[in-house]
Design a protein around this motif. Sequence first.
Motif, PDB file in Angstrom:
ATOM      1  N   SER A   1       1.676  16.648   2.350  1.00 55.43           N
ATOM      2  CA  SER A   1       2.451  17.850   2.061  1.00 55.43           C
ATOM      3  C   SER A   1       3.757  17.402   1.420  1.00 55.43           C
ATOM      4  N   GLY A   2       4.341  18.284   0.611  1.00 53.89           N
ATOM      5  CA  GLY A   2       5.518  17.851  -0.129  1.00 53.89           C
ATOM      6  C   GLY A   2       5.172  16.615  -0.946  1.00 53.89           C
ATOM      7  N   LYS A   3       6.045  15.616  -0.885  1.00 49.40           N
ATOM      8  CA  LYS A   3       5.800  14.385  -1.637  1.00 49.40           C
ATOM      9  C   LYS A   3       5.351  13.235  -0.747  1.00 49.40           C
ATOM     10  N   SER A   4       4.803  13.570   0.427  1.00 49.97           N
ATOM     11  CA  SER A   4       4.401  12.525   1.369  1.00 49.97           C
ATOM     12  C   SER A   4       3.246  11.684   0.842  1.00 49.97           C
ATOM     13  N   SER A   5       2.450  12.205  -0.102  1.00 46.50           N
ATOM     14  CA  SER A   5       1.294  11.449  -0.611  1.00 46.50           C
ATOM     15  C   SER A   5       1.638  10.592  -1.810  1.00 46.50           C
ATOM     16  N   SER A   6       2.922  10.492  -2.169  1.00 46.25           N
ATOM     17  CA  SER A   6       3.333   9.675  -3.307  1.00 46.25           C
ATOM     18  C   SER A   6       3.558   8.237  -2.882  1.00 46.25           C
ATOM     19  N   ALA A   7       2.964   7.311  -3.626  1.00 48.65           N
ATOM     20  CA  ALA A   7       3.221   5.886  -3.403  1.00 48.65           C
ATOM     21  C   ALA A   7       4.414   5.411  -4.229  1.00 48.65           C
TER      22      ALA A   7
END
Length: 964
Positions: free
Chosen positions: A607-613
Motif C-alpha cells: 500500500s502506498g509506496k511500500s512495494s517500491s525497492a
Amino acid sequence: MNVPEGGTATYSVRLSAQPSGNVTVTSTAASGGDTNLTVSGGASLTFTSANWNTPQNVTVAAAEDADTTNGSRTINVASSGLTTVPVTATEVDNDPTTTQSLVVSATNVSVPEGGTATYTVRLNAQPTGNVTVTNTAASGGDTNITVSAGASLTFTTANWNTPQTVTLAAAQDADTTNGTRTINVASSGLTTVPVTATEFDDDPVTTQSLIVTPTSVTVPEGATAIFGVRLAVQPTANVTVTSTAATTGDTNITVTGGASLTFTSANWNTNQNVTLSAAQDADNTNGTRTINVASSGLTTVPVTATEADDEPGSGNTYITEFQAQYAKLKASASGYLSPEGIPYHSIETLMVEAPDHGHETTSEAFSFLLWLEAQYGRVTQNWAPFNAAWTLMENYIIPSAAGQPGGQTSYNPSDPADYAPEFNQPSQYPSPLSTSVVAGADPLANELASTYGNRNMYAMHWLIDVDDVYGYGTGRGSSLTECGDNTKRVTYINTYQRGPQESVWETIPHPSCETTRYGMSGQGFQPLFIQGTGSAQWRYTNAPDADARAVQAAYWALTWATEQGNQSQIASTLTKAAKLGDYLRYAMYDKYFKNPGCASPTCTAGSGKSSSAYLLNWYFAWGGAMDGAWSWRIGSSHNHGGYQNPLAAWALSPAGPTALRPQSPTAAADWNQSLTRQVQFYKWLQSAEGAIAGGATNSWDGAYAARPAGAPQFFGMTYDVDPVYHDPPSNQWFGFQGWGVQRLAELYYVTGNAMAKTVLDKWVAWAISETTLGTGSTFQIPNEMDWSGAPSASFNSTTGTPADNPGLHVSVRNRTNDVGVAAAYVRTLIYYAAKEPTSTLGISAKNTAKGLLDRMLLLKDSRGIVVPETRADYNRFDDVWSSGTQQGLYIPSGFSGVMPNGDTIVPGKTFLGIRSFYTSDPEWPKVQAYLNGGAVPTFTYHRFWAQADIAMALADYGSFFPAG
C-alpha cells in the motif's frame, strides 16, 4: 569554472571566424585572487585557418592548501587586437569544512510565465543551533517574479544537510519580454547567495519572422547535419521558406534536403529540418559556407555551415576521430539507419542475440542515438539533431495515445493486474492466471494522471521490427484497430515471455498489438504464455535501463548546452526527458506491488509506496483490451546490478538541475531515495576483487516461493547470482560491468559521492588488472565471469554503508576484444580519471583508456570499428525441443498456429522453422555449412550501440584530455 583542490579543470577556446593567418591566444592568471589557482596547460594556443573553430583546452590547476575556503582567480584569455575574455576559476576545497555557508543548488533559474520553478538550499556544515535562511526578492527587476514558497527555512543540527525547496512563481502578464529578478538567499552572519530568476514569456509574438535553430552548424566531412526552421506567428496563408547556399565559400557544403519548406496555419510552429551535406575531399581545412534561409517579405536568416574535416592534422585527434565515426554512423551508405532514420540493432540482418534479427531495434539503440547526438551537440554546438532524435523516439518506440487503445481509462490502481506465476522452464508454460492472489495498490497511476491529464503511459517499448520482417504490419483490413499503426513498417513486437531459461533461441516472436489474426486461429499467441482463450489485446514492455540512459543523455545535453549558452535550444526536449523520468518510477516496483520480503503468493500486498525497492528493475509492462474494457500494469520483482543508473536518479532528484525535475509532486523525492539505494546496491554487491555481482529478487523463482535458508537480503530482497535469465547466466557478461559502473563513475565525477568512490576505487583497480594491452591493435578485456559466495550480510539501512564481502568472489573465465564492451569500459575509466587526475589509480585509468582507444582506432573499416567474431551458438538454429536437455523451441501440445509468412507454429518446430526467411539471407550459406558439420562461422558485426559507444568514448577522451 570549478577546480577541485589538488586537481584540474579545463575550459575550451576557439575563434569565432576564420583568420587569414595564425592567431596566438594566451591564458594568464591575474595577479590578484587565489594564487593556488594557476594555468597548468594550454597557456599559449595557436589557431590557424584550418583549426580556428576546433576548441582547444586550457587546464587550470588548484594546489592543495590547508584552508577551507573556495578562493577565486580571474584567468584572462587574450590575443592581440581582440577583446580579452575573463574566466573566473573557483577552487572547490576538499578540506574538512568548519566555516558555515549556504549551499544553493542553482544560481540561475528559469521560471515559466504563469508557472513555477524551484531551487534548493542547505548548509555546508552542522550548526550548533537553529539557523534561519530567508529567500527575498530584490526590490528591482521583474516584479512578476516572486517567492511563492520557502521564503523562510529553518535548519537544525539534524536536518542541516538536507536540501529544502524554494519555489518561485512568475505571474501572467501581457508583455513578450523575459524579465529577470534577483532572489537573495541570506542568513545572519553568512554570505548572501544571489539567485538570478528569469521569466520565460508565453505571450504571443505578433510580428512574423523566421525562427532558425541553430544558426551555426558543423557538418562532418562525408556526412550530414541539420538545422530547424519554423515561423514565429501563425500565418493566414501558406508560407514557403527556401534555404540556398551562397555562391561563395566551401562549395563542398550543399543543401541536400529541405531546400524548400511549406508552412501552413496548422504546422507553422513545428520545426522542419534542412539537411546539409559535406562532400569528401582531400584537404584538411574546415571550410565554411553561408546558407540563406529566406521567405518573401521576411528578414533572411544566414546560417554558417562549417565542414568538420576528417583528414589527419585537422585538430584534436580524438575529437576528429569522433567526428569521423559520427559521420559513418549517420551516412546513409553505411546502413545503420532505416529510411525513417531509426537505428537498426546492426547493419547486418543475420543476427541473433537479444534481438533475433539485425533489422529489429531496441529502446537501447534509441537511447544510444540520443546520447550520440548529445555528444555531437557538445562538439559542434548544433542541438537540432538531439531534438530530432527525441522526436524520432516519440514517433516510433514510445507508444502513442492511439497505440494504447482505450487510454487505460479502465485501469484500477487498487487492482493493477491478475497474478500469473513465472516458471523456471518454458515447457511449464502456459501459466495459470489467478484472480485469488491479491496484488498491492499502484501508488503512481493517479498522481501521473493528475499531472499529465490522462492515463496513457509515456515510456519506451523495448523491441520493434523496423523492416516488418515478420509481417505483423502487413495484411491490413482486420475490423479491429491495430494500435493506431497505419504503416506497413516499423511494428511493435515482443519475444521473451516464458521465464529465466527462455533464451532467444526458444522465443516465439509475436505482435504487441494482438488482433488474433496470426498465431492460433481466433486466439493469437496468448495461449502460448497464459492459460485460457486468447483475446484481442495490446501489451508493451519497458527496459528501464534504456529510459534511464535517455535521461542520462538529456542531463549531459543540458550540461554541455548550458556551458555554450545554448540551453534554450533544447528546453522542450528536456521537459520530455523529465516526463520520461516521471513514468520511469514504475521500474522501482515489485511485479504485483507486493511488499519486500514476500515469500508466498499470499503475502501482504503493498500500500502506498511500500512495494517500491527504489532500484531500477528488469522491466515494467502495461496493456489492455483492444476495446478498452480492461487494462493492467505490472512491475518486476528482479533487480540487476548492471541496470542501475545513479546519475539519472541524481539528475531527476532535487539535487539535479531544475530543467529535468519531473512534474509529479512526489517524483523528485522518489528519485532522491533511489539515488541512495542504488549506490548502496553497488556496494552490497561488490565482490572481494571489485566486480559487481548479480542482484536481488523479491519473488524467488518468479512465484514468491520460499527463500533459500540463510540467503542474504537487501531491503527484503534475496541475493540472486544471476537474476532474470539463466541461458546464458545474466551476470557472466562483462558488458554489464562496463555499462553499470560507467554510470556510477559519472555520478562520482559530477557529485563526488563518497560511497561511489569507494566502489570505483576497487572496481577500477580490478578491471585494469584483468586488462592486457598488446602490440598493434591487440588487446584483451574480461568477457565471461564465474561467481562464488554471496554478500556477507543482509542490509536494510536507509543511510548506512553495506559491509565488505570477503566471501563473494569473481573469476574471469575468458577474455575478448569486443569493441563495444571495450568502449563502455573505456568511458568508465575516462570519468574516473577525470575525477582523479593526479592519483596513481586515476593516471593508470587514463593510460589504460588511451591504450584501448588507440588500439581500437587501428581496427577501422569504412563503416566503423570492428573485429571478427565466431558464433558457435548458431548451431541452435535447428535445435529441436528435447525434454531431456530442456532446450529447443517448445510448443505446447494442442497449440497450432501460423506466422504471417505462412510458417506453422506446431510442436517439433525449431527457431529456424518459424523464421524461414533466414534461409534467404546472403550470409545464410555460412550457417548452413556449419549446421551440416562445417567450421564455426565468423561474422563481422556493426552494432549501432557499440559503434555509438566507441564514438562517445572518443569524444569523452578528446574533451577531458585534449593533449592526448
